[in-house]
Motif scaffolding. Structure first.
Motif, mmCIF file in Angstrom:
data_model
loop_
_atom_site.group_PDB
_atom_site.id
_atom_site.type_symbol
_atom_site.label_atom_id
_atom_site.label_comp_id
_atom_site.label_asym_id
_atom_site.label_seq_id
_atom_site.Cartn_x
_atom_site.Cartn_y
_atom_site.Cartn_z
ATOM 1 N N ASN A 84 0.741 -1.052 -0.076
ATOM 2 C CA ASN A 84 0.092 -0.119 -0.098
ATOM 3 C C ASN A 84 0.828 1.178 0.273
ATOM 4 N N MET A 85 2.157 1.199 -0.369
ATOM 5 C CA MET A 85 2.981 2.251 -0.607
ATOM 6 C C MET A 85 3.015 2.743 -1.966
ATOM 7 N N VAL A 86 2.963 3.895 -2.213
ATOM 8 C CA VAL A 86 3.420 4.650 -3.657
ATOM 9 C C VAL A 86 4.461 5.393 -3.759
ATOM 10 N N ALA A 87 5.409 5.247 -4.780
ATOM 11 C CA ALA A 87 6.510 5.828 -4.879
ATOM 12 C C ALA A 87 6.241 6.853 -5.797
ATOM 13 N N VAL A 88 6.415 8.164 -5.401
ATOM 14 C CA VAL A 88 6.206 9.449 -6.174
ATOM 15 C C VAL A 88 7.535 9.947 -6.594
ATOM 16 N N SER A 89 7.609 10.390 -7.872
ATOM 17 C CA SER A 89 9.027 10.878 -8.312
ATOM 18 C C SER A 89 9.259 12.173 -7.916
ATOM 19 N N GLN A 90 10.480 12.338 -7.624
ATOM 20 C CA GLN A 90 10.950 14.048 -7.316
ATOM 21 C C GLN A 90 11.940 14.379 -8.387
ATOM 22 N N TYR A 91 11.784 15.583 -9.199
ATOM 23 C CA TYR A 91 12.225 15.855 -10.517
ATOM 24 C C TYR A 91 13.287 17.022 -10.030
ATOM 25 N N ALA A 92 14.251 17.006 -10.823
ATOM 26 C CA ALA A 92 15.495 18.143 -10.501
ATOM 27 C C ALA A 92 14.984 19.332 -11.475
ATOM 28 N N VAL A 93 13.806 19.861 -11.015
ATOM 29 C CA VAL A 93 13.473 21.146 -11.653
ATOM 30 C C VAL A 93 12.642 21.805 -10.494
ATOM 31 N N ASN A 94 12.797 23.294 -10.800
ATOM 32 C CA ASN A 94 12.228 24.269 -9.722
ATOM 33 C C ASN A 94 11.118 24.829 -10.451
ATOM 34 N N ALA A 95 10.016 25.131 -9.720
ATOM 35 C CA ALA A 95 8.917 26.030 -10.218
ATOM 36 C C ALA A 95 9.281 27.299 -9.477
ATOM 37 N N SER A 96 9.430 28.206 -10.323
ATOM 38 C CA SER A 96 9.826 29.759 -9.764
ATOM 39 C C SER A 96 8.377 30.527 -9.041
ATOM 40 N N ALA A 97 8.676 30.897 -7.996
ATOM 41 C CA ALA A 97 7.789 31.851 -7.285
ATOM 42 C C ALA A 97 8.578 33.100 -7.607
ATOM 43 N N GLY A 98 8.850 33.395 -8.762
ATOM 44 C CA GLY A 98 9.718 34.610 -8.929
ATOM 45 C C GLY A 98 9.509 34.905 -10.574
ATOM 46 N N PRO A 99 10.568 35.347 -11.223
ATOM 47 C CA PRO A 99 10.602 35.654 -12.508
ATOM 48 C C PRO A 99 10.287 34.542 -13.565
ATOM 49 N N GLY A 100 10.570 33.275 -13.094
ATOM 50 C CA GLY A 100 10.268 32.081 -13.852
ATOM 51 C C GLY A 100 11.470 31.368 -14.262
ATOM 52 N N ALA A 101 11.523 30.091 -13.960
ATOM 53 C CA ALA A 101 12.684 29.186 -14.138
ATOM 54 C C ALA A 101 12.489 28.345 -15.409
ATOM 55 N N LEU A 102 13.534 28.316 -16.201
ATOM 56 C CA LEU A 102 13.489 27.901 -17.362
ATOM 57 C C LEU A 102 13.213 26.097 -17.410
ATOM 58 N N ALA A 103 12.492 25.710 -18.017
ATOM 59 C CA ALA A 103 12.071 24.228 -17.868
ATOM 60 C C ALA A 103 12.998 23.446 -18.957
ATOM 61 N N GLY A 104 13.885 22.679 -18.345
ATOM 62 C CA GLY A 104 14.739 21.942 -19.198
ATOM 63 C C GLY A 104 14.337 20.467 -19.071
ATOM 64 N N GLU A 105 15.138 19.558 -19.390
ATOM 65 C CA GLU A 105 14.517 18.266 -19.206
ATOM 66 C C GLU A 105 14.449 17.843 -17.628
ATOM 67 N N GLU A 106 13.213 17.132 -17.550
ATOM 68 C CA GLU A 106 13.037 17.067 -15.876
ATOM 69 C C GLU A 106 13.541 15.626 -15.467
ATOM 70 N N GLU A 107 14.816 15.616 -14.952
ATOM 71 C CA GLU A 107 15.423 14.664 -14.637
ATOM 72 C C GLU A 107 14.933 14.165 -13.140
ATOM 73 N N GLU A 108 14.663 12.716 -13.025
ATOM 74 C CA GLU A 108 14.282 12.245 -11.830
ATOM 75 C C GLU A 108 15.440 12.208 -10.710
ATOM 76 N N LEU A 109 15.172 12.770 -9.730
ATOM 77 C CA LEU A 109 16.002 12.726 -8.642
ATOM 78 C C LEU A 109 16.013 11.385 -7.863
ATOM 79 N N SER A 110 14.823 11.188 -7.411
ATOM 80 C CA SER A 110 14.518 10.025 -6.550
ATOM 81 C C SER A 110 12.827 9.865 -6.611
#
Length: 222
Positions: A84-110
């Motif tokens: 009953n556990m689900v693994a959720v992917s954590q990606y090496a990408v930021n969602a900017s709460a500012g000017p805007g972070a460029l979205a490149g390849e969304e690499e899975e960190l863990s």
């Protein structure tokens, strides 16, 4: 089982996992100061049964160390030792709460495991559509801070757009912003919770991509 002080246990669990008290309060559907008051002021004297169950399931601990009777069977831990556990992917990408972070390849960190029942209770829908990314910038203060980890539901996107906090892609930049809908025109305003940033009124859905709705946030305690 030896009875422990539930306040000290919950404080330790939050510290070890890097969760702040506001996020834990939101997790159990309480006001933002509820967990802090419980830990620091002793109010309420004990956790409500449902609050205790949800927190035990979230942390993956025996409910009795959070104050359940010592002779009580503990369904939370037993239910999590199976499938009953689900693994959720954590990606090496930021969602900017500012000017805007460029979205490149969304690499899975863990991949981080959560109880499936907790995820469904929190977000609804398919847990496989959830992902974890990091907030960058201060335009969503005090709701979200730089470095916060946010849980994003990709299933809750443009076709279900309503008032709330979303991750958006605009001109290949990722942003996390609050959406305020006009129910008559289906146009909306993109807002920042930080008053130092301007709003973008009367936006058209066709001008951006809705990545998903932010359903939970956690942060490291100072």
């Amino acid at each position: 089982m030896e009875q422990q002080n539930p306040r000290l246990v919950l404080e330790r669990l939050a510290r070890e996992r890097g969760d702040d008290y506001t996020a834990l309060s939101r997790l159990i559907g309480r006001n933002s100061a509820y967990i802090q008051q419980f830990i620091k002021r002793g109010t309420p004297r004990r956790l409500a049964e449902e609050d205790r169950r949800v927190l035990a399931e979230y942390f993956g601990v025996d409910e009795r160390i959070l104050g359940a009777p010592v002779d009580r069977k503990n369904p939370s831990v037993g239910g999590m030792t199976g499938g009953n556990m689900v693994a959720v992917s954590q990606y090496a990408v930021n969602a900017s709460a500012g000017p805007g972070a460029l979205a490149g390849e969304e690499e899975e960190l863990s991949r981080i495991a959560f109880p499936e029942r907790w995820l469904r209770r929190l977000a609804g829908g398919d847990p496989a559509k959830l992902s974890i990314i990091t907030v960058s910038g201060d335009s969503m203060e005090p709701t979200l801070s730089d470095g916060d980890e946010i849980l994003v539901s990709g299933e809750d996107g443009a076709d279900r757009l309503r008032d709330g906090i979303y991750v958006l892609r605009v001109d290949n930049a990722l942003m996390v912003k609050r959406i305020a809908m006009n129910p008559a025109s289906r146009r909306f305003t993109i807002k920042s919770d930080n008053d130092g940033y301007p709003d973008w009124p009367d936006c058209d859905l066709d001008t951006l991509e809705v990545i998903g709705r932010v359903v939970w946030a956690g942060r490291r305690l100072a």
